[in-house]
Structures are given as structure tokens and as C-alpha cells.
Design a protein around this motif. Structure first.
Motif, mmCIF file in Angstrom:
data_model
loop_
_atom_site.group_PDB
_atom_site.id
_atom_site.type_symbol
_atom_site.label_atom_id
_atom_site.label_comp_id
_atom_site.label_asym_id
_atom_site.label_seq_id
_atom_site.Cartn_x
_atom_site.Cartn_y
_atom_site.Cartn_z
ATOM 1 N N ASP B 157 -9.380 -33.022 -30.363
ATOM 2 C CA ASP B 157 -10.055 -31.976 -29.596
ATOM 3 C C ASP B 157 -9.499 -31.855 -28.179
ATOM 4 O O ASP B 157 -9.386 -30.763 -27.630
ATOM 5 N N ARG B 161 -7.977 -28.540 -26.619
ATOM 6 C CA ARG B 161 -8.444 -27.959 -25.368
ATOM 7 C C ARG B 161 -7.263 -27.656 -24.454
ATOM 8 O O ARG B 161 -7.171 -26.614 -23.830
ATOM 9 N N TRP C 84 -9.211 -28.769 -17.822
ATOM 10 C CA TRP C 84 -8.944 -27.830 -18.926
ATOM 11 C C TRP C 84 -10.191 -27.014 -19.229
ATOM 12 O O TRP C 84 -10.170 -26.133 -20.037
ATOM 13 N N ASP C 85 -11.292 -27.427 -18.650
ATOM 14 C CA ASP C 85 -12.553 -26.846 -19.101
ATOM 15 C C ASP C 85 -13.073 -25.724 -18.221
ATOM 16 O O ASP C 85 -14.250 -25.442 -18.201
ATOM 17 N N LYS C 129 -18.566 -26.417 -27.853
ATOM 18 C CA LYS C 129 -18.530 -26.562 -26.397
ATOM 19 C C LYS C 129 -19.751 -27.308 -25.865
ATOM 20 O O LYS C 129 -19.852 -27.543 -24.661
#
Lengths: 211, 249, 211
Positions: B157, B161, C84-85, C129
């Protein structure tokens, strides 16, 4: 005066999210400010915290500035940490461990590159728990420390060797990621020997490429 | 360019209908599947003397309503509209759709507010530094209950991402189909083969948006005088033949 | 006075090491202090940071208090924080999330009914998420999975609790918009005329403007 407050705020914000000591020069570079002014501001800030008897302090150590909790409150923090739910896994620690397991040997920069955040404190906690250890240096990446998992890690999961780790490709959420994983981890099978110095060969190159 | 269809903004039939009613009248009351089909064919027949603006908008409305109807006709599936529009009087059908659109619009509005909130919160960063040395050892055994497969999922994951992030950073998002680009790709295929069938252009098992954008692409090429279109009978394959100047292959 | 400073310091130290929002009650328990006093001290602290224009701030979110950097310094530290989020949610994801937030617990069919389109993929991405989770089954709807929002949702959207969601009524299209939609959907004449003038009335603007 206005500018002073802004610079102070920016420095505080930067220190707040920082995982490692940051030199005044580096702070100045990131904030595009004058190094002398920044160095002075850091000293003023440290004094300010001290005078106001804050719960944290700003200290210069190992060539950089870093925020720490004030030792006066360490008992309280201990109580707090001990109260953490055992079953609440720290996502940060798990992520770092997963990256190390599959990319080993890997530098801290390599781990950061995959996680997208700084991982220093998390790595030391894994080292402390005996799940991860330092295993040589990456000569091609400025002698950065390389990390691998330990025997204890293998035993914990009942593995004879790292070859027994489940293939990562099988867990890719989509094809693109699967291809990316194959590309990055592919090539020669991962047969990691305990030989520390030889560890930093072909795989280390792969890692450097991610940075 | 005379017409422009923003396929990337298509978030479902309600969304599209809202966009369309913002621009022009849409007569849902009289819509039935056969009527839509008849009208479509009639429009295609008269295409050469019609403004393409109208034709493409009409196509979209038709596609939208067909989608709504198809959804409401499928047995056992979720009924997006709830009732079959054909069974209702024109007035009822209209009121039903108005109510649905108004309800949808409300959520669309609040989604904008939520997005703004998320954006502003994303500018505040929590501390990620982890514990200082003296406390690290006090942390509970976080690995309790962790399996190897769990570890693999976490790593995969993370890589995912990162892939998505890099992909977006490169502005190569997968979803939207650029009409201009797609038209160009059709033009190049034609430059190579001269004549090609519509089914060949879209390929097998094509996504609906690919079919739509391919259709729009051949209309565009037709408008520019770069292709000839021929359809021998109803629902037959469309034969696309290159003609005129095929510059810039 | 001495005691006040000590309590404040201890609270700051705890917040500093915490990796999630902590409730005033929990802080009080760890510090063996009066919950009311702690709650008050937290509010005072938040105000203090604000008034002094610190680089970090204390905010209440998802049922607890947590330190964050001040948004004013986001640009300055953005590169340093690298994450990255930071991806934005798609329009479809936001719509589905809004429906879940206001209608929870809600089934997939319930979400589809509002959006008029199948939302399965969007819901899975929200679950992935961590913004949405499965929360039981609806016995009256063939045991369909029910979805609710998570704590992470509250935190990511800066909400103390679900009660803080802006009232949905405020987002209802006004009467003029509704009338415009009704008017545009009606009319006996086949109205795919290219008559642009007719379309560009005030009502059209209303609808478009809200988009």
C-alpha cells in the motif's frame, strides 16, 4: 517586528515537525532566510521557552537544534506512554518495519522515500525492540547506515529465511503498482546474507535510485 | 473548436443533467427509450445540416437518461431513481427528477464545503517525530497480532500511495480522456490504415467513455473534412475513411 | 501560580509526545489533576499560542486536543514535511463522503440513490483511506453493509464531533435554483434548440454559479 514574529513562527513550525536535529544553516536554507538571523532567532527561542517554563525545550545537540520534552515532566510522559493501548498498532512503526523487511538492506533515506515522511525515531524504536539492526554502510550513498531485519524478526514470524516472506507483488492493489514493485524488487532473488559489507551491492543501488 | 464535452467532469447522470439544465432546457417529461433512440437516429441523419453543439449535447442528455432508465429497469440492482419514468405521467416524472436533482445538488454543495475544510486542515501538520529515546522502550508491543501478510499489505500500500502520488505529480492522471488527444489518435490510425471501422477504433470491451469520446472524435474529424463516414443500415458498424489533407500524423 | 505553570508544562509535554488527539479527561487522569481545571488549562493554552502567534497551535479535533503547525507556515515547511498523503479527494469521493457523513449509518444503495450513480469503487477508496468504515448490517435491507465515518474523518476535516458538521439545510439549493431546475426540465417543446439567448437567463446563472 512583524518579520521577526513570522520568522520565529516558521522556525517553530519546522522544528515541530522535524524528526532530527536541524542545523541553523539548514533552517535558513529551507526558510530562505539569513543564516545569521536564524541562528540568533533559535537562541532567542530557546531562552523564551526556558523563561516561560514550557513543557518542552529547544536544545542544540549533535550539530543541530531539536525540540525535546522538558525533563521535569518525564514521569508524567512515562505514565502516558505506559497507558497506550497495546493493541493499537503504531502505523508509523509498522510501515517502517514493512519497508525494511522488503527493501533490506536499506538506508534511512530509502525508507523515507517509500513512506513519504521522516522515519528516524521510528527506526530507533524498531532497533530498540530488536526487530531491526544496523548492517553496514552504503558506500555509494555517503556511507549512510543500512538497516536490515534481525534474527528475532525471523523467529517472531517463524521464518527460516527472508526468502519466505510472502511475495510483495501479490499484495499490490493495482497492476501499475504491481509492475512498479516487480521492477524495483525484481531481478535476482533476495537472498540476504548476514555478511554486512557485501550487503551494500546491487540492492543498495536500487535503493539509491528511489531517493 | 465548436463543441466541447467535459467527460472528466462527469460524475454520474445527475451531475450531468444538472450541468445541462444550467445551460438549456431538457425535456425529460417526454423521454422514453425508443423515443431517445429515434431522435438520436433522426439527428444523426440530419447531422450535416445541424450545429454540432446541439447534437453533442443532445447525445449526452440521451445517454444520461438512458443510464437512469437502464438503472431503474435492471432487476435486483439498486434503483437509482426508484421508479420507472415510463410508468409515470410526464408531470410526475418531472417532479421526481426535480426532487432527485435538488437533493443531489444539496450534497454537491456541501461536498464543496467539506473539500474546503479538508484543504485548510491539510495545511496543519501534526508531529510525526515519534518518541524521544528515554520513552521508546515503554511503548507496548505493537507487533502483537501482526501477520506477515499484514506486513506485505502495508508495504504494498505504501508503494501504491507513492506511485499514485508520483503519477499525479506528473499530471498523467488516468481518468479523464482528452477529446483533442483522442481525436489525434484516431487521425493517426486513419493516416496509417486509410479506412477503419468504428468497432476497430474502440476495440473489444471498450469502456462507455471510450466509445463516447471515440464517437465524438470521428464527428470532429468529419466536421474538419478529414474523414468520410458511412453507415449502411441501422446499428451497423460505422466505416470511417480518411480523406483530404491528413497533415501532422 | 506555581501549580498553574506546572500543570501547563505537564500538559504541553504530554501533547508534545502524543500521536493522536487526547481528551481533557484522559490528560486529567494521567496527571491526576481535576478534569475541569485541565479542560480550562487546555483552552487557555490554545489561546496563549494564538495570541503569541506561535508556529504551532493547539486544536480540538475528533474528541481530543492535539498540537499542529500553524497553517500560515504550510508553504514554508511543505517541502520539508513531504507527504504522499496530501492528495485531494475526487469530486465523486467527496460527494459519497458527504452522503455518508450526513446519512450515517447508510448502505451503498442509499448512497447510490442520492448520487444517482454506482458508488462502489468510490466507497472502497474511502474505506481504504480510513475515512469511512463498515459498521454493521442493515437487517431491513437484506443485510446490506452500513457505512459510517471514522475518527480519522473528524480529524482530517477539523471537526470535534459529528455535531460540528455544518447543517445540511444550509446547503439546500435556494428556491430560485429549484424553480430554475424545474423550469428547465419541463416544457412540452423539444428544446434542444441552439437558442443560446434563451438559456442565458438569471436562473441559468443560479444553477451554474452553485456548481
Amino acid at each position: 517586528m512583524e518579520g521577526d514574529v513570522r520568522l520565529r513562527g516558521a522556525i517553530e513550525a519546522l522544528l515541530f515537525v522535524s524528526d532530527e536535529p536541524v542545523s541553523a544553516a539548514r533552517v535558513a536554507k529551507i526558510l530562505e532566510a539569513d543564516p545569521g538571523t536564524v541562528a540568533k532567532a533559535l537562541e532567542v527561542l530557546a531562552e523564551e521557552y526556558r523563561d516561560a517554563e514550557r513543557g518542552f525545550q529547544l536544545r542544540e545537540a549533535a550539530g543541530g537544534w531539536r525540540l525535546y520534552t522538558h525533563p521535569a515532566y518525564h514521569d508524567a510522559i512515562e505514565q502516558y506512554v505506559l497507558s497506550w493501548d497495546t493493541r493499537r498498532l503504531s502505523q508509523a512503526a509498522l510501515e517502517a518495519l514493512a519497508v525494511i523487511a522488503y527493501h533490506q538492506p536499506v538506508t534511512r533515506a530509502g525508507i523515507n522515500a517509500v513512506r513519504g515522511v521522516n522515519s528516524e525515531a521510528v527506526i530507533s524504536s524498531l532497533v530498540e525492540k530488536g526487530l531491526v539492526r544496523e548492517a553496514g554502510r552504503d558506500r555509494e550513498a555517503g556511507n549512510a547506515i543500512l538497516y536490515t531485519t534481525t534474527k528475532a524478526f525471523l523467529e517472531k514470524f517463524g521464518l527460516k529465511s527472508l526468502d519466505e516472506l510472502p511475495p510483495l507483488e501479490e499484495f499490490a492493489p493495482d497492476e501499475r503498482t504491481e509492475a512498479a514493485i516487480r521492477e524495483r524488487l525484481g531481478g535476482p532473488a533476495r537472498s540476504f546474507s548476514a555478511d554486512e559489507d557485501e550487503a551494500s551491492t546491487a540492492e543498495a543501488d536500487d535503493i539509491a535510485e528511489i531517493d | 473548436m465548436g463543441y466541447r464535452v467535459r467527460i472528466e467532469a462527469f460524475e454520474g447522470p445527475f451531475d450531468l443533467l444538472l450541468q445541462l439544465v444550467a445551460r438549456q432546457k431538457v425535456d425529460v417529461a417526454a423521454i422514453s427509450v425508443t423515443e431517445v433512440t429515434d431522435q438520436y437516429l433522426a439527428y444523426v441523419e440530419r447531422m450535416h445540416e445541424l450545429d454540432l453543439d446541439v447534437a453533442s449535447d443532445f447525445l449526452l442528455v440521451a445517454a444520461t437518461l438512458l443510464e437512469i432508465k437502464a438503472a431503474s429497469l435492471l432487476p435486483g440492482e439498486d434503483h437509482y431513481v426508484g421508479e420507472d419514468i415510463d410508468d409515470l405521467s410526464p408531470e410526475e416524472a418531472r417532479e421526481l427528477l426535480v426532487a432527485r436533482l435538488v437533493a443531489y445538488k444539496q450534497f454537491k454543495n456541501v461536498a464543496v464545503e467539506l473539500a474546503a475544510r479538508m484543504e485548510s486542515v491539510s495545511h496543519m501538520h501534526a508531529r510525526q517525530a515519534g518518541l524521544e529515546e528515554p520513552f521508546v522502550g515503554l511503548m507496548p508491543d505493537y507487533l502483537e497480532g501482526l501477520t506477515l501478510r499484514g506486513l506485505a499489505v502495508i508495504c504494498a500500500d505504501l508503494l501504491h500511495r507513492r506511485e499514485v502520488f508520483l503519477l499525479q505529480a506528473e499530471h498523467v492522471a488516468a481518468a479523464p480522456i482528452s477529446l483533442e488527444l483522442h481525436t489525434e489518435s484516431v487521425a493517426r490510425t486513419l493516416a496509417r490504415s486509410g479506412t477503419v471501422r468504428f468497432t476497430e477504433l474502440v476495440g473489444q470491451d471498450a469502456l462507455p467513455e471510450v466509445v463516447v469520446v471515440t464517437f465524438l472524435a470521428i464527428l470532429e474529424l468529419y466536421k474538419c473534412g478529414r474523414v468520410l463516414l458511412r453507415q449502411d443500415s441501422l446499428f451497423d458498424d460505422i466505416v470511417v475513411t480518411a480523406c483530404g489533407p491528413t497533415e501532422g500524423t
